[in-house]
Design an enzyme around this catalytic site. Sequence first.
Site, PDB file in Angstrom:
ATOM      1  N   GLU A 221       0.854  -1.193   0.000  1.00  0.00           N
ATOM      2  CA  GLU A 221       0.000   0.000   0.000  1.00  0.00           C
ATOM      3  C   GLU A 221       0.890   1.242   0.000  1.00  0.00           C
ATOM      4  O   GLU A 221       1.986   1.241   0.580  1.00  0.00           O
ATOM      5  CB  GLU A 221      -0.895  -0.012   1.257  1.00  0.00           C
ATOM      6  CG  GLU A 221      -1.754   1.245   1.383  1.00  0.00           C
ATOM      7  CD  GLU A 221      -2.882   1.125   2.408  1.00  0.00           C
ATOM      8  OE1 GLU A 221      -2.962   0.089   3.101  1.00  0.00           O
ATOM      9  OE2 GLU A 221      -3.681   2.073   2.500  1.00  0.00           O
TER      10      GLU A 221
ATOM     11  N   GLU B 265     -12.500  -2.202   2.069  1.00  0.00           N
ATOM     12  CA  GLU B 265     -13.131  -2.010   3.399  1.00  0.00           C
ATOM     13  C   GLU B 265     -14.238  -0.963   3.368  1.00  0.00           C
ATOM     14  O   GLU B 265     -14.259  -0.039   4.197  1.00  0.00           O
ATOM     15  CB  GLU B 265     -12.079  -1.653   4.450  1.00  0.00           C
ATOM     16  CG  GLU B 265     -11.108  -2.775   4.711  1.00  0.00           C
ATOM     17  CD  GLU B 265     -10.216  -2.578   5.938  1.00  0.00           C
ATOM     18  OE1 GLU B 265     -10.167  -1.469   6.490  1.00  0.00           O
ATOM     19  OE2 GLU B 265      -9.573  -3.562   6.338  1.00  0.00           O
TER      20      GLU B 265
ATOM     21  N   TYR C 159      -6.887  -8.561  11.734  1.00  0.00           N
ATOM     22  CA  TYR C 159      -5.609  -8.285  12.393  1.00  0.00           C
ATOM     23  C   TYR C 159      -5.730  -8.699  13.856  1.00  0.00           C
ATOM     24  O   TYR C 159      -6.777  -8.488  14.476  1.00  0.00           O
ATOM     25  CB  TYR C 159      -5.278  -6.798  12.306  1.00  0.00           C
ATOM     26  CG  TYR C 159      -4.998  -6.327  10.886  1.00  0.00           C
ATOM     27  CD1 TYR C 159      -3.763  -6.556  10.298  1.00  0.00           C
ATOM     28  CD2 TYR C 159      -5.978  -5.662  10.149  1.00  0.00           C
ATOM     29  CE1 TYR C 159      -3.495  -6.126   9.001  1.00  0.00           C
ATOM     30  CE2 TYR C 159      -5.713  -5.226   8.853  1.00  0.00           C
ATOM     31  CZ  TYR C 159      -4.469  -5.467   8.286  1.00  0.00           C
ATOM     32  OH  TYR C 159      -4.212  -5.040   7.000  1.00  0.00           O
TER      33      TYR C 159
ATOM     34  N   GLU D 245      -6.313  -9.230   3.618  1.00  0.00           N
ATOM     35  CA  GLU D 245      -5.514  -8.537   4.638  1.00  0.00           C
ATOM     36  C   GLU D 245      -5.571  -9.387   5.899  1.00  0.00           C
ATOM     37  O   GLU D 245      -6.659  -9.588   6.458  1.00  0.00           O
ATOM     38  CB  GLU D 245      -6.052  -7.133   4.941  1.00  0.00           C
ATOM     39  CG  GLU D 245      -5.750  -6.114   3.853  1.00  0.00           C
ATOM     40  CD  GLU D 245      -6.100  -4.683   4.253  1.00  0.00           C
ATOM     41  OE1 GLU D 245      -5.945  -4.326   5.434  1.00  0.00           O
ATOM     42  OE2 GLU D 245      -6.532  -3.951   3.363  1.00  0.00           O
TER      43      GLU D 245
END
Length: 504
Positions: free
Chosen positions: A27, A173, A244, A292
């Site tokens: 990114e 997202e 995450y 992710e």
Amino acid sequence: MQLASVTVDPAFVVGPVRRRTFGSFVEHLGRCVYTGLHDPAHPTADVDGFRGDVVDLVRELGVSTVRYPGGNFVSGYRWEDGVGPRAQRPVRLDLAWHSTEPNTVGVDEFVRWARRAGVEPMMAVNLGTRGIQEALDLLEYCNVRGGTALSDLRRGNGAEEPHGIRMWCLGNEMDGPWQTGHKTAHEYGRLAAETARAMRQIQPDLELVACGSSGSGMPTFGEWERIVLSEAYDVVDLISAHAYYCEDDGDLASFLASAVDMDHFIESVVATADAVRAARKADKRIHLSFDEWNVWYVKRAESRPPAGDDWPVAPVLLEDRYNVADAVVVGNLLISLLRHTDRVHAASLAQLVNVIAPIMTEPGGRSWRQTTFHPFALTARHAAGEVLRVAIDAPVHDTTRFGAVPVVDAVATYEPDTGGLVLFAVNRSTTGPVGLTVDLRGLPAPQIVEALTLSNPDHTWTATADDATTVLPRGNPSAMRHADGMRVELPPVSWTMLRLEFPE
Ligand code: AHR
């Protein structure tokens, strides 16, 4: 010592090992691109300014696909800013990370880097501040051979051949209130469907990823997937998942059990996608792109973007330093992704360099491997053939976040042609070793080719530029074969890979 067993049978096939499980993510965020991948002053830089030492590490890591250019960044990105003569590229504010984007690197440079690194580029379009037309423009620029305004612009910019990008993410997202251009599930589902439909008019065989949830804790989790897929089912192939994990408030036992949440996340999205399938009486199945996933200490100061009048270029952001426990969790999350290979068709470790990454760099200087590099690289290199579901019989221990969880988790891969079997296992106990018996049903007595374990008496040991090698996966001398299989001792907070062969 606690005892556990795993039973491995070559008949228990989940599905093929997919190379795309070992994807990653670049990114325009912090120092991922600038001074990470791209550092023209570095002694190993190529003509484009990309660091050769980083390319070598990316190859060693075994990364397959790389998602680009974001992330939250993509939701405000104008792709055309990053093509053409560098001196004429505009400098912009990046609202997502409160930074300044110089646009020195754009899609053409990224694709050249991807070819050099031997990875497949996976492109995201901006459905935050932009829409269908800009997605079509980027697709035309990248994939149309020539003879149109934008494909000829690409050729004029030096890329005679189309970039040939097959996998495209329809935004990023979009369920998150932090996202520029955040949408409701209905708004996003309609936009994703219409964007997908239009993109397929240019290239029907694209592999398109709709945005799923940015975490299983999102209040809209489940309903988001149901609504988005109800709108876009026929025109997309995959739905994304992001997760995450980190050690919160010193709760190591819960952190080590993070794969329990990933399992639940995957199985919930599969259930939702299949419910939409049933309601539509469709044959087609929607698969997951877990594009992710990682350990991310999101509450730490290094995750806080600059503020006020400070809009730096490539600030130090999200530069988490990983310890041995973090690496064990990364290894366990890969076990979870592999055991769902029937439905998880792609995944991306977020991210690749400097930003919550397995590879770190100093501007103009050294690069090194974080602890998390090793379980990823070894799994990517040695998982091959078919994924086997293993039966685990292990003691359970209590965790605050996930209740009672087995202390051992494992998955196996098997290549019927060569007879190579690889078992990946973790010991999630924070206190003691586990004696693991591997029962190899339907297979003769094995030969142990390699038994590697990553662990350390101090699980907080962290790699640095000065010392990235004191703790590495090392040969595990306790691995021993016996008539029906083998036995190995797994130290507490450890990740292990066992490679076996079966001589005639
Ligand atoms: O990977 C860091 C950020 O995490 C990404 O930009 C975003 O998609 C996610 O919230």
